[in-house]
Design a protein around this motif. Structure first.
Motif, PDB file in Angstrom:
ATOM      1  N   LEU A  77      -2.223  15.136   7.271  1.00  0.00           N
ATOM      2  CA  LEU A  77      -1.966  15.000   5.832  1.00  0.00           C
ATOM      3  C   LEU A  77      -0.548  14.512   5.574  1.00  0.00           C
ATOM      4  O   LEU A  77      -0.287  13.801   4.613  1.00  0.00           O
ATOM      5  CB  LEU A  77      -2.199  16.370   5.178  1.00  0.00           C
ATOM      6  CG  LEU A  77      -1.901  16.567   3.706  1.00  0.00           C
ATOM      7  CD1 LEU A  77      -2.824  15.717   2.851  1.00  0.00           C
ATOM      8  CD2 LEU A  77      -2.074  18.040   3.310  1.00  0.00           C
ATOM      9  N   TRP A 129       4.826  -1.155  -0.446  1.00  0.00           N
ATOM     10  CA  TRP A 129       4.311  -0.099   0.441  1.00  0.00           C
ATOM     11  C   TRP A 129       3.614  -0.713   1.667  1.00  0.00           C
ATOM     12  O   TRP A 129       3.869  -0.323   2.812  1.00  0.00           O
ATOM     13  CB  TRP A 129       3.355   0.816  -0.346  1.00  0.00           C
ATOM     14  CG  TRP A 129       2.599   1.780   0.506  1.00  0.00           C
ATOM     15  CD1 TRP A 129       3.124   2.630   1.442  1.00  0.00           C
ATOM     16  CD2 TRP A 129       1.185   1.990   0.521  1.00  0.00           C
ATOM     17  NE1 TRP A 129       2.106   3.355   2.036  1.00  0.00           N
ATOM     18  CE2 TRP A 129       0.921   2.992   1.486  1.00  0.00           C
ATOM     19  CE3 TRP A 129       0.117   1.441  -0.191  1.00  0.00           C
ATOM     20  CZ2 TRP A 129      -0.384   3.442   1.755  1.00  0.00           C
ATOM     21  CZ3 TRP A 129      -1.169   1.900   0.072  1.00  0.00           C
ATOM     22  CH2 TRP A 129      -1.409   2.886   1.038  1.00  0.00           C
ATOM     23  N   GLY A 185      -9.449   1.231  12.283  1.00  0.00           N
ATOM     24  CA  GLY A 185     -10.627   0.499  11.834  1.00  0.00           C
ATOM     25  C   GLY A 185     -11.878   1.017  12.502  1.00  0.00           C
ATOM     26  O   GLY A 185     -11.812   1.827  13.428  1.00  0.00           O
ATOM     27  N   SER A 216     -13.871   5.229  13.162  1.00  0.00           N
ATOM     28  CA  SER A 216     -12.859   6.286  13.084  1.00  0.00           C
ATOM     29  C   SER A 216     -11.709   5.930  12.140  1.00  0.00           C
ATOM     30  O   SER A 216     -10.680   6.595  12.142  1.00  0.00           O
ATOM     31  CB  SER A 216     -12.299   6.564  14.474  1.00  0.00           C
ATOM     32  OG  SER A 216     -11.681   5.387  14.963  1.00  0.00           O
TER      33      SER A 216
HETATM   34  C1  HEM Z   1      -0.018   6.134   4.898  1.00  0.00           C
HETATM   35  C2  HEM Z   1      -0.644   7.184   5.331  1.00  0.00           C
HETATM   36  C3  HEM Z   1      -1.626   7.221   6.463  1.00  0.00           C
HETATM   37  C4  HEM Z   1      -1.770   6.381   7.538  1.00  0.00           C
HETATM   38  C5  HEM Z   1      -0.964   5.140   7.857  1.00  0.00           C
HETATM   39  C6  HEM Z   1      -2.867   6.885   8.338  1.00  0.00           C
HETATM   40  C7  HEM Z   1      -3.309   6.311   9.524  1.00  0.00           C
HETATM   41  C8  HEM Z   1      -4.366   6.783  10.268  1.00  0.00           C
HETATM   42  C9  HEM Z   1      -4.820   6.198  11.513  1.00  0.00           C
HETATM   43  C10 HEM Z   1      -4.196   5.000  12.208  1.00  0.00           C
HETATM   44  C11 HEM Z   1      -5.897   6.895  11.934  1.00  0.00           C
HETATM   45  C12 HEM Z   1      -6.705   6.643  13.213  1.00  0.00           C
HETATM   46  C13 HEM Z   1      -7.749   5.598  12.893  1.00  0.00           C
HETATM   47  C14 HEM Z   1      -8.618   5.153  14.051  1.00  0.00           C
HETATM   48  O1  HEM Z   1      -8.706   5.841  15.065  1.00  0.00           O
HETATM   49  O2  HEM Z   1      -9.221   4.076  13.936  1.00  0.00           O
HETATM   50  C15 HEM Z   1      -6.128   7.942  10.964  1.00  0.00           C
HETATM   51  C16 HEM Z   1      -7.159   8.847  11.053  1.00  0.00           C
HETATM   52  C17 HEM Z   1      -7.365   9.835  10.117  1.00  0.00           C
HETATM   53  N1  HEM Z   1      -6.612  10.090   8.996  1.00  0.00           N
HETATM   54 FE1  HEM Z   1      -5.040   9.015   8.322  1.00  0.00          FE
HETATM   55  N2  HEM Z   1      -3.369   8.014   7.750  1.00  0.00           N
HETATM   56  C18 HEM Z   1      -2.635   8.252   6.602  1.00  0.00           C
HETATM   57  C19 HEM Z   1      -2.803   9.297   5.719  1.00  0.00           C
HETATM   58  C20 HEM Z   1      -3.789  10.242   5.808  1.00  0.00           C
HETATM   59  C21 HEM Z   1      -3.969  11.348   4.910  1.00  0.00           C
HETATM   60  C22 HEM Z   1      -3.081  11.650   3.702  1.00  0.00           C
HETATM   61  C23 HEM Z   1      -5.045  12.056   5.345  1.00  0.00           C
HETATM   62  C24 HEM Z   1      -5.667  13.314   4.769  1.00  0.00           C
HETATM   63  C25 HEM Z   1      -5.842  13.586   3.559  1.00  0.00           C
HETATM   64  C26 HEM Z   1      -5.565  11.383   6.507  1.00  0.00           C
HETATM   65  C27 HEM Z   1      -6.680  11.781   7.201  1.00  0.00           C
HETATM   66  C28 HEM Z   1      -7.152  11.171   8.350  1.00  0.00           C
HETATM   67  C29 HEM Z   1      -8.320  11.625   9.070  1.00  0.00           C
HETATM   68  C30 HEM Z   1      -9.201  12.820   8.697  1.00  0.00           C
HETATM   69  C31 HEM Z   1      -8.460  10.781  10.183  1.00  0.00           C
HETATM   70  C32 HEM Z   1      -9.540  10.871  11.285  1.00  0.00           C
HETATM   71  C33 HEM Z   1     -10.695   9.964  10.919  1.00  0.00           C
HETATM   72  C34 HEM Z   1     -11.854  10.030  11.896  1.00  0.00           C
HETATM   73  O3  HEM Z   1     -11.638  10.384  13.057  1.00  0.00           O
HETATM   74  O4  HEM Z   1     -12.970   9.747  11.488  1.00  0.00           O
HETATM   75  N3  HEM Z   1      -4.780  10.301   6.767  1.00  0.00           N
HETATM   76  N4  HEM Z   1      -5.185   7.850   9.968  1.00  0.00           N
END
Ligand code: HEM
Length: 603
Positions: free
Chosen positions: A344, A403, A502, A505
């Motif tokens: 988060l 951003w 992308g 996941s």
């Molecule tokens: C600018 C802010 C954020 C960036 C750059 C970011 C980036 C990422 C990246 C690179 C992944 C991995 C994607 C993959 O494996 O293909 C990810 C997964 C994830 N992110 Fe974020 N994230 C951000 C903010 C957030 C926030 C605020 C939350 C929660 C409210 C969140 C929840 C998640 C979850 C739950 C996953 C796992 C998804 C899955 O495995 O299906 N992210 N994020």
């Protein structure tokens, strides 16, 4: 005769070398190592050139390397940005390979292959080994996550709730409300600790000039303030109240996260502190888990926790799912919940900080954004504010493009997936031309099971083939004409910016992240001036080093800023938006493929 004397001569030389080696083992051993490395380098260089020249389907060529078995380990650990940047600039293929110990890492360089990678199913490309490593090394689950595959599949499935409109609105509304309540209290201008705000205390505040100015570390100030605004939207207000120090602990261990993930033992003071901070966070999360269990079972709320009625729907569902696994799932549960808290904040708050920094260091951009966002911020008679997060996201292209540009500039994550079965990808004709010139035929690549596919954001985001002037920070880079109304502009995330990953996941929090980051940034830059106390470059840029080029980087040391004691700034009139900023940053045509060198530099 000549041959027999040659044999005798050779025999004599071998005996002499052997005699020398027996007499001087300390000279011979290093000489042998150097010779082996040299031979390995020459052999791998020839192999690389041979495979690169081939058009027919092939396994991607391995970059030349010096040390057998280790492969590129040393250059990857010491400076993976340099390794991947140089390889990207000299490789004429859409994929090249680096060798890390026994595993080949296929590094993707072109958009057409990235899109094919993102389309693969979890049965071909798996993120599970990485998730298990994060759980074990990052969140100390002691291997229990890997032992609960069915439960874990449910937990991953539940994450889709984050993409529903009601969840996004609920979390964004609650976060924006917290921002509106707290933004006028960003700093207290008090040197008495008890009167300082929670986010201010650790920012090393120095009140000067008879209480009229304050100096503090901006990174600490804004990341912790953002933490207090968004944590309750997921975990409820009582978590914040019961464990105020988790706010700092989370960022302490995030700062060393790449080392924890790599399993580096506690060899530096920073890693020791990071592990201790992580363990305190785990204890806090355990108490949250037990307190929610008590109220879910209809029991009396735990002391200090209240009825926890404000815990988000997603966290409740995750809690119930983990509980269905019984006591043996508890360790995995606590570690997974902590990883959600970290997810988060680790990217959003840090990227909000870097976005603010880029805006403050450019006065024209600052004026434009203040003018652009002002219609969507309202000051209430109570001196609190309301933020229309939906309009900030839909109607503020300069803010949003800044951003995106900050993510391109400052996020260095690498997407990694493990190959479960062989598959083949083919580059597009456009990418073939970009790499090898107009008559080039598209090439196909076979990717073999047991190896890893990697998209290195640090390398792709600064690729001169994909981005015009990649080393320039251009806040208007992502602004395009709105196809429905040619007089209007909007910000669009280009398909070759992969900050959210992308495929199956891809980040599930991205829509909420957009709302919250834009709200944090709009609130701080609209209502407060910040004077940077460090060195500035000739162009006025703030000189701030990064601790390491990995993930969402922390600054190396404090980012000292000074603020004058004054009421929050009056919101700018929206008309001030037509500044010369627009004429100095026109929309750029797509970049042309540059001329390429054919040889590989030493890596
Ligand atoms: C600018 C802010 C954020 C960036 C750059 C970011 C980036 C990422 C990246 C690179 C992944 C991995 C994607 C993959 O494996 O293909 C990810 C997964 C994830 N992110 Fe974020 N994230 C951000 C903010 C957030 C926030 C605020 C939350 C929660 C409210 C969140 C929840 C998640 C979850 C739950 C996953 C796992 C998804 C899955 O495995 O299906 N992210 N994020």
């Amino acid at each position: 005769m000549a041959l027999s004397s040659l044999v005798v001569e050779f025999g004599n030389s071998t005996r002499q070398i052997y005699a020398f080696a027996s007499l001087h083992p300390y000279i011979t051993a290093p000489l042998l190592v150097i010779l082996t490395c040299l031979l390995n380098r020459v052999y791998s260089e020839l192999q690389y050139a041979r495979i690169q020249a081939r058009d027919n389907p092939k396994e991607p060529a391995t970059l030349p390397y010096w040390i057998p078995f280790l492969g590129h380990v040393i250059s990857y650990i010491s400076n993976n940005g340099k390794l991947t940047g140089q390889a990207r600039d000299h490789c004429r293929d859409s994929i090249y390979t680096i060798r890390l110990l026994h595993r080949q890492h296929y590094m993707i360089t072109t958009p057409s292959i990235v899109q094919q990678i993102f389309k693969q199913r979890a049965t071909t490309l798996s993120n599970k080994p990485l998730i298990h490593r994060i759980a074990r090394n990052g969140f100390r689950d002691e291997g229990t996550t890997a032992e609960q595959p069915d439960l874990n599949a449910k937990i991953t499935d539940n994450l889709h709730i984050l993409m529903t409109e009601s969840a996004i609105l609920d979390a964004s509304d609650r976060t924006a409300k917290a921002v509106g309540k707290s933004i006028s209290l960003l700093t207290s201008f008090s040197s008495i600790r008890a009167k300082q705000t929670a986010w201010e205390r650790g920012a090393n505040p120095q009140v000067t000039n008879n209480g009229k100015t304050i100096e503090a570390d901006m990174f600490h100030l804004v990341t912790r303030w953002a933490y207090t605004c968004s944590t309750p939207a997921m975990f409820g207000q009582s978590f914040l109240k019961r464990f105020p120090d988790v706010m700092d602990d989370l960022f302490v261990f995030d700062g060393q996260f790449p080392f924890l993930l790599a399993g580096v033992p506690a060899i530096t003071g920073k890693i020791v502190k990071a592990k201790a901070a992580r363990d305190r966070c785990l204890d806090a999360m355990k108490e949250w888990f037990e307190a929610l269990t008590a109220v879910e079972d209809g029991g009396k709320p735990r002391f200090g926790w209240g009825d926890m009625g404000d815990v988000s729907e997603l966290m409740r569902i995750q809690h119930r799912t983990w509980r269905s696994g019984g006591p043996q799932a508890e360790k995995a549960a606590i570690s997974s919940l902590l990883s959600s808290l970290w997810g988060l904040h680790a990217n959003s708050n840090i990227i909000a900080f870097w976005t603010m920094l880029h805006i403050y260091e450019n006065p024209t951009l600052l004026a434009s954004i203040r003018a652009e966002v002002s219609p969507y911020i309202t000051r209430l008679p109570s001196r609190e504010y309301t933020f229309d997060h939906s309009s900030l996201s839909r109607k503020c292209p300069i803010l949003k493009s800044t951003w995106y540009e900050t993510m391109r500039w400052d996020l260095f994550g690498a997407e990694q997936k493990y190959i479960l079965r062989d598959f083949c990808v083919t580059e597009s004709a456009e990418d073939a031309t970009m790499l090898r010139g107009p008559s080039a035929l598209p090439r196909s690549y076979t990717l073999k099971a047991g190896n890893v596919v990697c998209i290195h954001n640090g390398a792709t985001q600064k690729d001169p083939k994909l981005w015009e002037n990649p080393e320039e920070f251009n806040p208007r880079r992502f602004i395009v004409q709105d196809s429905r109304d040619k007089t209007t502009e909007k910000a669009e995330m280009f398909r070759h910016l992969y900050s959210f990953g992308g495929g199956y996941s891809m980040c599930k929090g991205r829509l909420f992240a957009e709302r919250e980051v834009l709200t944090f940034v709009a609130a701080v830059v609209s209502l407060w001036d910040m004077e940077f106390l460090g060195d500035k470059g000739q162009d006025g840029r703030w000189v701030v080093q990064r601790e390491m080029d990995a993930g969402a980087p922390h600054p190396d040391g404090e980012v000292r800023v000074r603020r004058q004691k004054q009421p929050p700034l009056t919101l700018s009139p929206p008309t001030a938006i037509t500044t010369n900023f627009f004429t100095t940053h026109p929309i750029q045509p797509p970049p042309q493929p540059p001329q390429r060198e054919s040889t590989m530099p030493l890596l």
